[in-house]
Enzyme design. Sequence first.
Site, PDB file in Angstrom:
ATOM      1  N   HIS A  72      18.549  43.513  82.093  1.00  0.00           N
ATOM      2  CA  HIS A  72      17.733  44.255  83.061  1.00  0.00           C
ATOM      3  C   HIS A  72      18.317  44.068  84.456  1.00  0.00           C
ATOM      4  O   HIS A  72      18.500  42.949  84.916  1.00  0.00           O
ATOM      5  CB  HIS A  72      16.287  43.759  83.049  1.00  0.00           C
ATOM      6  CG  HIS A  72      15.464  44.368  81.947  1.00  0.00           C
ATOM      7  ND1 HIS A  72      14.099  44.412  81.968  1.00  0.00           N
ATOM      8  CD2 HIS A  72      15.839  44.967  80.793  1.00  0.00           C
ATOM      9  CE1 HIS A  72      13.661  45.021  80.881  1.00  0.00           C
ATOM     10  NE2 HIS A  72      14.694  45.352  80.147  1.00  0.00           N
ATOM     11  N   TYR A 200       5.403  44.150  87.442  1.00  0.00           N
ATOM     12  CA  TYR A 200       4.398  43.195  87.936  1.00  0.00           C
ATOM     13  C   TYR A 200       3.414  43.970  88.796  1.00  0.00           C
ATOM     14  O   TYR A 200       3.822  44.605  89.779  1.00  0.00           O
ATOM     15  CB  TYR A 200       5.064  42.114  88.792  1.00  0.00           C
ATOM     16  CG  TYR A 200       5.925  41.137  88.009  1.00  0.00           C
ATOM     17  CD1 TYR A 200       5.384  39.958  87.503  1.00  0.00           C
ATOM     18  CD2 TYR A 200       7.278  41.384  87.784  1.00  0.00           C
ATOM     19  CE1 TYR A 200       6.162  39.050  86.795  1.00  0.00           C
ATOM     20  CE2 TYR A 200       8.066  40.484  87.071  1.00  0.00           C
ATOM     21  CZ  TYR A 200       7.501  39.317  86.584  1.00  0.00           C
ATOM     22  OH  TYR A 200       8.274  38.425  85.884  1.00  0.00           O
ATOM     23  N   PRO A 292       3.519  31.395  84.549  1.00  0.00           N
ATOM     24  CA  PRO A 292       4.550  32.298  84.013  1.00  0.00           C
ATOM     25  C   PRO A 292       4.961  33.433  84.955  1.00  0.00           C
ATOM     26  O   PRO A 292       5.897  34.167  84.644  1.00  0.00           O
ATOM     27  CB  PRO A 292       3.916  32.855  82.733  1.00  0.00           C
ATOM     28  CG  PRO A 292       2.456  32.636  82.877  1.00  0.00           C
ATOM     29  CD  PRO A 292       2.265  31.458  83.761  1.00  0.00           C
ATOM     30  N   LYS A 296       9.953  31.410  84.810  1.00  0.00           N
ATOM     31  CA  LYS A 296      10.889  30.299  85.046  1.00  0.00           C
ATOM     32  C   LYS A 296      10.852  29.167  84.019  1.00  0.00           C
ATOM     33  O   LYS A 296      11.766  28.344  83.994  1.00  0.00           O
ATOM     34  CB  LYS A 296      10.611  29.681  86.431  1.00  0.00           C
ATOM     35  CG  LYS A 296      10.966  30.583  87.597  1.00  0.00           C
ATOM     36  CD  LYS A 296      12.459  30.765  87.700  1.00  0.00           C
ATOM     37  CE  LYS A 296      12.864  31.814  88.691  1.00  0.00           C
ATOM     38  NZ  LYS A 296      13.858  32.759  88.186  1.00  0.00           N
ATOM     39  N   TYR A 384      14.667  35.317  91.473  1.00  0.00           N
ATOM     40  CA  TYR A 384      14.296  35.808  90.139  1.00  0.00           C
ATOM     41  C   TYR A 384      15.458  35.669  89.149  1.00  0.00           C
ATOM     42  O   TYR A 384      15.254  35.249  88.006  1.00  0.00           O
ATOM     43  CB  TYR A 384      13.813  37.264  90.205  1.00  0.00           C
ATOM     44  CG  TYR A 384      13.037  37.669  88.970  1.00  0.00           C
ATOM     45  CD1 TYR A 384      11.654  37.563  88.930  1.00  0.00           C
ATOM     46  CD2 TYR A 384      13.692  38.127  87.821  1.00  0.00           C
ATOM     47  CE1 TYR A 384      10.933  37.909  87.785  1.00  0.00           C
ATOM     48  CE2 TYR A 384      12.984  38.468  86.673  1.00  0.00           C
ATOM     49  CZ  TYR A 384      11.612  38.362  86.663  1.00  0.00           C
ATOM     50  OH  TYR A 384      10.901  38.702  85.528  1.00  0.00           O
TER      51      TYR A 384
END
Length: 389
Positions: A72, A200, A292, A296, A384
């Site tokens: 991704h 998100y 979550p 990580k 990220y």
Amino acid sequence: MRTQVAIIGGGPSGLLLSQLLNKAGIETVILERQSREYVLSRIRAGVLEYGAVDMLRKSGAGERMDREGMPHDGVYLTDNGKLFRIDFVERCGERVMVYGQTEFTRDLYKAQDDMGAIIIDRAANVALHDLDTDRPYVTWEKDGTGHRLDCDFVAGCDGFHGVSRPSIPDSVRKDFERIYPFGWLGIMSETPPAAEEIVYARNRSGFALASMRTRTLSRSYIQVPLTDRTEDWSDEAFWEEFKRRMAPEIAETLVTGPSIEKSIAPLRSFVSEPMRWGRLFLCGDAAHIVPPTGAKGLNLAASDVHYLYEGLKLHYLDRDDSGLDQYSQTALKRIWQAMRFSWSMTMLLHTFPEASEFDRQMQSSELVYLADSENAQKVFAENYIGLPF
Ligand code: RFL
Ligand code: PHB
């Protein structure tokens, strides 16, 4: 029975450590409390940082991930319906891999079996002894019979509820903790993902996350009060709430379907210091838990394994203990950075029961800044995709 490194826990951190050590010619024995089937039925993480991807490849178990995993290049965020995207490759030149923890674990079990590694499952009452001496040992019971394993080192890879962390005396250990006032209700469904990348979503009625395992398997979450139980949520009620929280363009095209798994996970930030006591080294969830939101947990387990593996290799191959001596300090530095990122994403995207109008406005302003500023996106992307090991 004797080995060089006794590994407690056959989850992702124990398996990855064992696989890397075995490849370097260092002997291990893994002791796992549950059956292998049980470990492989746990649905957890879905996103691998490029560092964890490299480690699975280095361990020799990355072939299926490279074939079936989904790289991704970015993620979507939405705030009360407004959708924007952060491109990791454009901002930082790296990407993440969507590949389920179940598959990660399955590949490592297979690689370990192919190497003839020793993995003892259904090991009951595992206890660690003489950790502060040069001759530590581990005892356990299996099928009613007691066993003993002598070793040079013990790697505590037995997760948050394991025996390793409590084996460090209270007088030595310092725990840091934050418990969040909500959980994540997650479902798995045999439906195509809501979008081609993870979404998100922040919404007045709470957080939602659209993730996936494959092109035909979706993993979807919504924030729920800690008092909710899975029985309280029919699939229809879940999807209705999920759609409400997503951006309209995603909700409109969403394909819903029956859940094949449903569970609620509480959210917690937790760190225990130090990560070494005598001949015991903690790895992964045994030493720390992240909410979550930043994806990580598994990735931190992989970076701990990296530092411990390098330290053990130096010890055995070069008779140099500097890596082991620095293990706790080095691992904790990276862990605290991931703690900070996971905490800040959690604070940014969830609805807190006690939040004021001002607090909510601050969350929105932060998201507007993230949507508009290349610099802010770069910082997000850098964290990220994972800080370097
Ligand atoms: P695990 O996976 O808990 O494995 C520990 C193993 O030790 C065994 N054990 C014992 N064995 C012998 N004796 C004892 N006394 C024992 N006590 C326990 C257990 O049976 C188990 O097999 O820890 P490990 O290996 O450190 O791995 C950590 C990861 O599992 C965890 O951090 C992630 O799942 C967290 N996580 C995520 N991480 C990510 O990097 N990306 C994600 O997208 C992500 N999403 C998630 C997540 C965790 C979630 N939940 C349910 C907690 C999403 C969710 C919902
Ligand atoms: C998942 O796919 O389970 C997942 C993805 C991203 C997260 C957490 C979980 O931040």
